[in-house]
Design a protein around this motif. Structure first.
Motif, PDB file in Angstrom:
ATOM      1  N   LEU A  15      33.863  33.014  49.623  1.00  0.00           N
ATOM      2  CA  LEU A  15      32.589  33.694  49.368  1.00  0.00           C
ATOM      3  C   LEU A  15      31.402  32.745  49.523  1.00  0.00           C
ATOM      4  O   LEU A  15      30.371  33.104  50.089  1.00  0.00           O
ATOM      5  CB  LEU A  15      32.569  34.272  47.949  1.00  0.00           C
ATOM      6  N   ILE A  32      35.074  38.755  37.358  1.00  0.00           N
ATOM      7  CA  ILE A  32      35.390  39.994  38.094  1.00  0.00           C
ATOM      8  C   ILE A  32      36.713  39.857  38.833  1.00  0.00           C
ATOM      9  O   ILE A  32      37.577  40.731  38.756  1.00  0.00           O
ATOM     10  CB  ILE A  32      34.258  40.329  39.110  1.00  0.00           C
TER      11      ILE A  32
ATOM     12  N   VAL B 135      38.584  45.014  49.206  1.00  0.00           N
ATOM     13  CA  VAL B 135      38.826  44.275  47.957  1.00  0.00           C
ATOM     14  C   VAL B 135      40.322  44.234  47.654  1.00  0.00           C
ATOM     15  O   VAL B 135      40.883  43.182  47.327  1.00  0.00           O
ATOM     16  CB  VAL B 135      38.044  44.926  46.784  1.00  0.00           C
ATOM     17  N   PHE B 163      33.148  42.277  51.423  1.00  0.00           N
ATOM     18  CA  PHE B 163      33.813  41.804  50.212  1.00  0.00           C
ATOM     19  C   PHE B 163      32.785  41.182  49.265  1.00  0.00           C
ATOM     20  O   PHE B 163      32.769  41.464  48.059  1.00  0.00           O
ATOM     21  CB  PHE B 163      34.890  40.777  50.575  1.00  0.00           C
ATOM     22  N   SER B 164      31.926  40.390  49.850  1.00  0.00           N
ATOM     23  CA  SER B 164      30.901  39.742  49.043  1.00  0.00           C
ATOM     24  C   SER B 164      29.997  40.786  48.371  1.00  0.00           C
ATOM     25  O   SER B 164      29.699  40.710  47.178  1.00  0.00           O
ATOM     26  CB  SER B 164      30.098  38.820  49.957  1.00  0.00           C
ATOM     27  N   LEU B 167      31.713  42.574  45.445  1.00  0.00           N
ATOM     28  CA  LEU B 167      31.700  41.821  44.185  1.00  0.00           C
ATOM     29  C   LEU B 167      30.306  41.835  43.566  1.00  0.00           C
ATOM     30  O   LEU B 167      30.145  41.934  42.348  1.00  0.00           O
ATOM     31  CB  LEU B 167      32.158  40.383  44.420  1.00  0.00           C
ATOM     32  N   GLU B 168      29.319  41.760  44.449  1.00  0.00           N
ATOM     33  CA  GLU B 168      27.937  41.808  43.974  1.00  0.00           C
ATOM     34  C   GLU B 168      27.685  43.128  43.239  1.00  0.00           C
ATOM     35  O   GLU B 168      27.084  43.163  42.168  1.00  0.00           O
ATOM     36  CB  GLU B 168      27.009  41.681  45.193  1.00  0.00           C
ATOM     37  N   LEU B 170      29.961  45.072  41.885  1.00  0.00           N
ATOM     38  CA  LEU B 170      30.722  45.094  40.625  1.00  0.00           C
ATOM     39  C   LEU B 170      30.019  44.249  39.564  1.00  0.00           C
ATOM     40  O   LEU B 170      30.022  44.574  38.385  1.00  0.00           O
ATOM     41  CB  LEU B 170      32.140  44.573  40.853  1.00  0.00           C
ATOM     42  N   LYS B 171      29.411  43.181  40.040  1.00  0.00           N
ATOM     43  CA  LYS B 171      28.705  42.300  39.103  1.00  0.00           C
ATOM     44  C   LYS B 171      27.521  43.037  38.475  1.00  0.00           C
ATOM     45  O   LYS B 171      27.294  42.963  37.262  1.00  0.00           O
ATOM     46  CB  LYS B 171      28.216  41.056  39.837  1.00  0.00           C
TER      47      LYS B 171
END
Lengths: 522, 186
Positions: A15, A32, B135, B163-164, B167-168, B170-171
Motif C-alpha cells: 500500500l 482494519i 479485498v 484495494f487502497s 481500506l480508505e 473502511l477506515k
C-alpha cells in the motif's frame, strides 16, 4: 501470530508503494487488515475428498469426450437414407453407380497450414468500402446510416411531430460515444506478425456426384452450359426429428439444421421461458458434446467449449425481467485455435464451431461453421506506433467509422477503454467479387464503463497489421471529410432498441433480431 | 513464474498425466478455500472444486504462459464454475453479489462454527462488489496483485488503487465498523 503480522506488513508495504501518505495512518490500517483477517473463515478441507479427487484425476477417470477424426463419415453411411435436394432433384439422377460418392468430402482432419513467402497475400487492405460508413449506394443516393455505427438514440419530446404524420415517431437525439483509452501504456514488441488466410481452392464435392449429362429439370438444355460444377447440395434425413445437411462447395463449409418438417412443435409454442428454465452450462455442453461424438465431428482444431452468453446481457439490461426474452436455444462455441490462440471475431466473441442446443427438447438444433481447415501463413509488417492503435480504438475500433457530429441535439457519452490484450481475430478482406477470410493478431480493448444500456459492445478491437491499420485510417479520413446531414425528422421512423419484447430464435427465423438496434427507415 | 510449475504444466500439455499431481497438490487447498469463501457449503464446494480441476486437466493444452500466470488461469476456471452454479441454482445471482445478499436470502450456509458470513457482510457491505472481491482476493486468498489483475481483468495498478481505496473507505467507516465489532464481540 508472527505469520499474521508478516502478512499484515506485506499488505501494508504494498500500500505504501501506491501512496506513501498512507503510512501516517498505519495504526488504523493495521487494525482494519487485522479485522479482515479475523473474519477469514477457518476451513479444513476433507482429506478423504482430496485423496479421492487426486486419484480420480490421475487415473484419467474424469468424463472426457473423445473426439474422432473424419467428421463426415457418419454422413457417408447415412447417405443411403438421404436424398439429394438443392440444385438437382434425385428423380433425375441417373448415375450408373446408385450410391452417392462422398469420398472427396472426407479430406483430412485437423488444420493444414502451408507457409508462404512474406506478404504473399498482397495488400491486406480491402478494395471496396464497407457498408458501415458508406454514404452512398451504387445509385449515388443517400443510404440509411447509424450516427455512430454502434450507438443509440433517445426520443425527443413529441412537439416536433408533423401534421398528418401522427404515427411517425419524432426525431431522436443522436448519441455520440466518445471513446477514451484509460488503460496502461503498452508496447508493441514485434515488427512482423503471421497472417493466416483460409484457402478454399479444393473441391469438397465430387464432380461425379451427380451425372450432369442426364439432367432434365426445367426443360433446359444443360449441354449448352460449359464446365458445369456443383456449388452446393442439401441433404435431409427422411425420418422423425431428422436433420438437414447443407454443403457449400464454394466456402468449403458444412451446416447441419433440424429438418423442421419432421420435428414436433409441441414444445415450441406459446411458452415464455423463465431464467430458471435455462439449464446449466455443463448440461448444455453435454448435449452438444454427445451430438459431436455421435456424428464423429473432428474437434482437433478447436478448444474448450463455452456457452455464448450474449442473450444474458440483454436479459440483464431488461427492466422487466418477467417479460424479458429468453431464447430456448443456447449456442455452444468451440473456439478455433490458430497459432496456439483462441480465435475471436471482430466483436470479440469467440469464433469456431457453433452448436445450437434446443434445451426444451434436449437436442442439437443446428451446427454451423464446420469448415475445411486449409490455410496459408505469411509474415506481415506490424504497426510500430502505439498511438495509431489508440487513435483507432478511440474512434470506436477497427472498421467503426464514426460520423462526428457537433452542435446541438447531440448527446455525448464517454466510453472508457482499459488495457488491451493481444489475441487472434478473424477479419475479412473484401474485394468486389470475393471475401477472403484472414486471421490476424489484434489488440482487444475491454470497455470499462458499459453501464449505458444502449451501448452493447464489451470490447473493441484493432489489428496490429500495418496494412489493416493504414486502411482503417484512410477509410476514416474519407468518412470524416464527407459527414452527412442528419436525415429529416418527418421522413424517418425510429425504432428504438428494446430488449423487453419477445423475438424468434435465430435458428427459427434467420434475419430476425431487429429489436437490437436503432434502425432509421426512410 | 514458478519454473518448476511451468515444467510440470508443459509435461501435462505433452500428455504426461502424472505431472498434474504437482499442480493438484499445490492448488487443491487454495482453490477449495477460494470456492468455500464464496459458497460456504462443504459439499457444493467439493463438487465445484472437482469440476475446476477436471476442467483444468481437460483444457490444460490451452493454457498459454504468455497470457498470464497458471494460478490466475486456474482461479478463473473456479470463478466461472461458481458463476455457473449461482446462475443455475441461486436464482441467477451474480457471484460478485454474494456479499450483497440480504439477510433473508435463502443461501445454504453451512453450520461451520468459525464462519462469520453475517459479520463479514455487515462489515464489507460498505464497499462495492469489485472492491470486496479485490479485498478478499488479497487478504483471504492471499493472491498477488498480478494474479488479482488477471482474475478480475483490470490492470495491476488499478487493482492496487482499488484495494487502497477500499481500506480508505473502511477506515472512514471505522467508527461504525468498530461499533459493529464491539457489538458482535469479535
Amino acid at each position: 501470530m508472527k505469520n499474521e503480522n508478516q502478512k499484515i506488513d506485506k499488505i501494508l508495504q504494498d500500500l505504501y508503494k501506491i501512496d506513501p501518505n498512507l503510512k501516517k495512518q498505519e495504526k488504523k490500517l493495521k487494525e482494519i487488515i487485522k479485522k479482515l483477517l479475523t473474519f477469514k473463515p477457518e476451513i479444513e478441507i476433507n482429506q478423504e475428498f482430496v485423496k479421492d479427487l487426486r486419484k480420480k484425476l490421475l487415473k484419467g477417470d474424469n468424463k472426457q469426450v473423445k473426439f474422432k477424426i473424419n467428421y463426415m463419415s457418419k454422413f457417408i453411411y447415412a447417405g443411403i437414407g438421404m436424398i439429394v435436394m438443392a440444385l438437382i432433384l434425385v428423380p433425375y439422377y441417373n448415375n450408373k453407380n446408385n450410391n452417392i460418392n462422398f469420398h472427396n468430402l472426407v479430406k483430412n482432419s485437423g488444420i493444414n497450414i502451408e507457409n508462404v513467402e512474406e506478404k504473399a497475400f498482397g495488400s491486406l487492405a480491402s478494395i471496396s468500402n464497407y457498408n458501415v460508413g458508406s454514404l452512398e449506394n451504387s445509385d449515388g443516393e443517400n443510404r440509411e446510416i447509424g450516427v455512430t455505427g454502434m450507438g443509440s438514440a433517445q426520443i425527443n419530446s413529441s412537439d416536433e411531430q408533423v401534421e398528418g404524420r401522427d404515427r411517425i415517431m419524432p426525431m431522436p437525439t443522436p448519441v455520440v460515444y466518445e471513446y477514451k483509452y484509460v488503460g496502461d501504456d503498452f508496447e508493441i514488441k514485434k515488427d512482423k506478425t503471421v497472417v493466416f488466410k483460409r484457402i478454399k481452392d479444393s473441391n469438397v464435392l465430387a464432380n461425379n456426384l451427380i451425372s450432369l449429362d442426364n439432367l432434365d429439370i426445367g426443360k433446359i438444355d444443360y449441354a449448352k452450359f460449359s464446365n458445369l460444377q456443383i456449388n452446393s447440395i442439401s441433404l435431409y434425413e427422411d425420418k422423425d426429428s431428422g436433420y438437414r445437411v447443407s454443403i457449400d462447395n464454394g466456402e468449403k463449409k458444412v451446416s447441419i439444421y433440424k429438418n423442421w418438417e419432421t420435428w414436433s412443435q409441441e414444445n415450441s409454442l406459446n411458452k415464455r421461458l423463465k431464467i430458471a428454465d435455462v439449464p446449466s452450462d455443463e448440461n448444455i455442453i453435454t448435449v452438444a458434446n454427445t451430438f459431436i461424438e455421435n456424428y464423429n465431428l473432428d474437434m482437433s482444431p478447436y478448444g474448450e467449449a463455452i456457452v455464448d452468453k450474449a442473450w444474458l446481457e440483454d436479459y440483464q439490461r431488461a427492466e422487466n425481467k418477467e417479460k424479458a426474452y429468453i431464447p430456448y436455444t443456447m449456442t455452444v462455441i468451440y473456439p478455433l485455435i490458430m497459432d496456439g490462440k483462441e480465435v475471436y471475431n471482430e466483436y470479440r466473441n469467440k469464433y469456431g464451431l457453433s452448436v445450437q442446443v434446443d434445451f426444451r427438447n434436449n437436442k442439437v438444433s443446428s451446427v454451423n461453421e464446420i469448415v475445411e481447415h486449409d490455410y496459408q501463413s505469411s509474415d506481415y509488417e506490424v504497426v510500430q506506433d502505439e498511438d495509431r492503435i489508440i487513435d483507432i480504438v478511440e474512434r470506436g475500433g477497427y472498421r467503426n467509422y464514426n460520423y462526428r457530429r457537433e452542435g446541438e441535439n447531440v448527446e455525448k457519452k464517454i466510453v472508457e477503454l482499459g488495457s488491451p490484450s493481444l489475441e487472434m481475430v478473424r477479419v475479412w478482406k473484401n474485394s468486389p467479387n470475393v471475401s477472403e477470410e484472414l486471421y490476424v493478431e489484434a489488440y482487444i480493448f475491454p470497455v470499462l464503463n458499459s453501464d449505458d444500456n444502449n451501448f452493447y459492445r464489451d470490447y473493441l478491437i484493432v489489428p496490429i497489421v500495418e496494412d489493416l491499420v493504414l486502411e482503417d485510417e484512410k477509410q476514416n479520413n474519407n468518412i470524416s471529410n464527407n459527414t452527412p446531414e442528419l436525415l429529416p425528422g418527418n421522413t424517418s421512423i425510429i425504432q428504438p432498441r428494446n430488449n423487453d419484447f419477445p423475438s424468434v430464435d435465430k435458428d427459427e427465423k434467420q434475419g430476425s433480431g431487429s429489436n437490437m438496434e436503432i434502425q432509421i427507415l426512410n | 513464474m514458478d519454473i518448476q510449475e511451468l515444467k510440470y504444466i508443459k509435461k501435462c500439455q505433452e500428455g504426461e498425466l502424472e505431472s498434474f499431481a504437482y499442480i493438484y497438490d499445490k492448488y487443491i487447498n487454495k482453490i477449495y478455500k477460494y470456492i468455500y469463501y464464496r459458497m460456504p457449503d462443504k459439499y457444493i464446494s467439493e463438487d465445484l472444486t472437482s469440476q475446476t480441476f477436471i476442467k483444468a486437466l481437460k483444457s490444460i493444452s490451452l493454457y498459454n504462459k504468455d497470457k498470464g500466470s497458471f494460478s490466475s488461469w486456474l482461479y478463473k476456471i473456479a470463478k466461472n464454475n461458481l458463476a455457473d452454479y449461482y446462475r443455475t441454482y441461486k436464482n441467477n445471482l451474480d457471484i460478485n453479489d454474494l456479499w450483497y445478499l440480504e439477510d433473508d436470502t435463502n443461501i445454504e450456509v453451512a453450520a461451520d462454527k468459525d464462519f462469520k458470513l453475517d459479520k463479514v457482510k455487515k462489515y464489507l457491505n460498505k464497499l462495492n462488489k469489485e472492491q470486496k472481491e479485490i479485498v478478499i482476493l488479497r487478504v483471504w486468498d492471499e493472491l498477488s496483485y498480478s494474479e488479482i489483475s488477471e482474475i478480475v481483468q483490470k490492470s495491476e495498478a488499478s487493482c492496487k488503487m482499488m484495494f487502497s481505496r477500499s481500506l480508505e473507505k473502511l477506515k472512514q467507516e471505522m467508527p461504525i465498523g468498530l461499533y459493529l465489532l464491539l457489538v458482535l464481540n469479535i
